[in-house]
Design an enzyme around this catalytic site. Structure first.
Site, PDB file in Angstrom:
ATOM      1  N   ARG A  47      -7.338   1.298  17.066  1.00  0.00           N
ATOM      2  CA  ARG A  47      -7.564   0.868  15.686  1.00  0.00           C
ATOM      3  C   ARG A  47      -8.197  -0.283  15.615  1.00  0.00           C
ATOM      4  O   ARG A  47      -9.303  -0.099  16.681  1.00  0.00           O
ATOM      5  CB  ARG A  47      -6.477   1.330  14.634  1.00  0.00           C
ATOM      6  CG  ARG A  47      -6.830   1.520  13.675  1.00  0.00           C
ATOM      7  CD  ARG A  47      -5.657   2.259  12.217  1.00  0.00           C
ATOM      8  NE  ARG A  47      -4.695   0.857  12.397  1.00  0.00           N
ATOM      9  CZ  ARG A  47      -4.238   0.999  10.722  1.00  0.00           C
ATOM     10  NH1 ARG A  47      -3.454   1.506  11.049  1.00  0.00           N
ATOM     11  NH2 ARG A  47      -3.877  -0.691  10.801  1.00  0.00           N
TER      12      ARG A  47
ATOM     13  N   LYS B 123       0.829  -1.194  -0.046  1.00  0.00           N
ATOM     14  CA  LYS B 123      -0.405   0.063  -0.300  1.00  0.00           C
ATOM     15  C   LYS B 123       0.876   1.472   0.465  1.00  0.00           C
ATOM     16  O   LYS B 123       0.271   2.208  -0.869  1.00  0.00           O
ATOM     17  CB  LYS B 123      -1.222  -0.388   1.015  1.00  0.00           C
ATOM     18  CG  LYS B 123       0.013  -0.189   2.740  1.00  0.00           C
ATOM     19  CD  LYS B 123      -1.458  -0.289   3.803  1.00  0.00           C
ATOM     20  CE  LYS B 123      -0.557   0.164   4.768  1.00  0.00           C
ATOM     21  NZ  LYS B 123      -1.439  -0.343   6.288  1.00  0.00           N
TER      22      LYS B 123
HETATM   23  C1  LIG Z   1      -0.370  -0.805   7.023  1.00  0.00           C
HETATM   24  C2  LIG Z   1      -0.517  -1.750   7.664  1.00  0.00           C
HETATM   25  C3  LIG Z   1       0.274  -2.924   7.981  1.00  0.00           C
HETATM   26  C4  LIG Z   1       1.590  -2.534   7.120  1.00  0.00           C
HETATM   27  O1  LIG Z   1       2.595  -1.825   8.144  1.00  0.00           O
HETATM   28  P1  LIG Z   1       4.140  -1.591   8.088  1.00  0.00           P
HETATM   29  O2  LIG Z   1       4.072  -0.651   9.703  1.00  0.00           O
HETATM   30  O3  LIG Z   1       4.232  -0.149   6.679  1.00  0.00           O
HETATM   31  O4  LIG Z   1       5.105  -2.160   8.174  1.00  0.00           O
HETATM   32  C5  LIG Z   1      -0.018  -3.959   8.110  1.00  0.00           C
HETATM   33  N1  LIG Z   1      -1.151  -4.457   8.015  1.00  0.00           N
HETATM   34  C6  LIG Z   1      -2.132  -3.670   9.211  1.00  0.00           C
HETATM   35  C7  LIG Z   1      -3.585  -4.413   8.914  1.00  0.00           C
HETATM   36  C8  LIG Z   1      -1.626  -2.250   7.754  1.00  0.00           C
HETATM   37  O5  LIG Z   1      -2.797  -1.403   7.770  1.00  0.00           O
END
Ligand SMILES: *Cc1c(COP(=O)(O)O)cnc(C)c1O
Length: 355
Positions: A131, A36
């Site tokens: 969250r 993402k």
């Molecule tokens: C964005 C996200 C990740 C990846 O997080 P990083 O800090 O970029 O490794 C993993 N799990 C969820 C649920 C996320 O929203």
């Protein structure tokens, strides 16, 4: 070349992904490569897959569409809870999704059944960052509600930390995750296929020799892309932090006073402190701004300083560097700056030749 643009060193991304895959493998933990941060760029996903990630993770269906359109056939886990309005697309294009709402899982089940598919469900449990997540005391009831649904398979349990309040993984919250997995398995007499323990912020915990229990997956984005751990944003030893640069072009370069004059109200993006007078400085304007990126996360070359930005102008104190109109300046990026830059600027892929 067009500016502003994002330049990506794909070899650096692949190196980072492979290094992390190799470090986690001895712990029985595989990697879900999260794309993402680069808007689901297939070029980046391909390198993560070459490096040995087990699966891809995405938060937005438009990015998943981009992955699929780019020929990426690997399994995708949707790491954000699906919107009710997108369940059809979710079951059509992804293998599994992270979920916290029974109503959404029911909708996924109906959509998957209609397509004669089985969609994987990872239930996210709340470990304190507040969250997404099912409260621990509600997890068993939700799992029991999901289990009998046709069209979905309860694939596992996951958790996420450090995204909203910066709550870090520790032996206490990670042991709770383990206990919750155990109690769901015992109560429902099943064995979950996966426990997706967390994100880049979990690397330090996992690699510290801590008890990783049933965790067999980490969803890694920032660590692979930027080579830093997110809690303090410090570089991870052995990883490259130079995979991404934002290149912008100079449109004004003048020596000007450092303090503004006249009556002061709010600036384009709200109130700003009026700088103190440090005499005449080389003030350089670059054609890039809030619309393109998060200017506060840009890292200028040594000796230069970002003074501020409006929607389309970024002001740089060039220090002793003499810049002229038409020159380009390359910045390092924070994760937030990267997300926005890849969404709005063209990307150039650098593929250094291997000697
Ligand atoms: C964005 C996200 C990740 C990846 O997080 P990083 O800090 O970029 O490794 C993993 N799990 C969820 C649920 C996320 O929203």
């Amino acid at each position: 070349m067009t500016a502003p643009r994002v330049e990506v060193d794909l070899d650096a991304v692949e190196h980072n992904a492979r290094t992390l895959v190799d470090r986690l493998a001895p712990l029985g933990i595989h990697v879900t490569g999260v794309t993402k941060g680069v808007g689901g760029a297939p070029e980046v996903a391909e390198r993560m897959l070459s490096a040995g990630v087990a699966m891809l993770g995405e938060s937005r269906m438009e990015n998943v569409e981009r992955l699929r359109a780019g020929g990426i056939a690997a399994p995708v886990l949707l790491v954000r809870s699906p919107m009710m309005s997108e369940v059809q697309q979710v079951v059509a294009l992804t293998e599994a999704s992270c979920n916290t709402e029974v109503r959404v899982v029911q909708a996924l089940a109906a959509a998957a059944t209609a397509r004669r598919r089985v969609h994987g469900v990872v239930l996210m449990v709340e470990l304190g960052d507040l969250r997404e997540g099912i409260l621990p005391e509600d997890l068993l009831a939700v799992a029991a509600a999901v289990l009998p649904l046709r069209g979905v398979q309860l694939r596992g349990i996951g958790a996420n930390l450090a995204c909203q309040h910066g709550v870090l993984p520790d032996p206490t919250n990670m042991a709770l995750l383990d206990r919750l997995v155990g109690s769901v398995e015992e109560a429902l007499a099943l064995r979950l296929a996966t426990v997706s323990g967390g994100s880049s912020v979990h690397l330090e915990w996992a690699l510290s020799g801590a008890e990783t229990g049933r965790v067999d997956d980490l969803r890694l984005g920032e660590a692979i892309l930027l080579g830093v751990e997110p809690a303090r944003r410090t570089p991870i030893a052995g990883l490259r932090t130079d995979a991404f640069r934002l290149v912008a072009e100079v449109i004004e370069a003048k020596v000007k006073p450092s303090a503004p004059w006249g009556r002061v109200g709010q600036a384009a993006f709200g109130p700003v402190p009026v700088p103190r007078d440090s005499g005449d400085r080389r003030r350089t304007i670059l054609a890039v701004g809030q619309q393109d990126t998060d200017p506060s996360g840009l890292v200028p070359p040594p000796g230069m300083m970002v003074l501020g930005a409006s929607s389309d102008h970024l002001l740089l104190d060039a220090g002793s560097t003499v810049l002229e109109v038409g020159d380009e300046v390359a910045f390092g990026l924070s994760y937030g700056s990267l997300v926005r830059a890849t969404a709005s600027c063209p990307t150039t892929y650098l593929t250094p030749t291997i000697a």
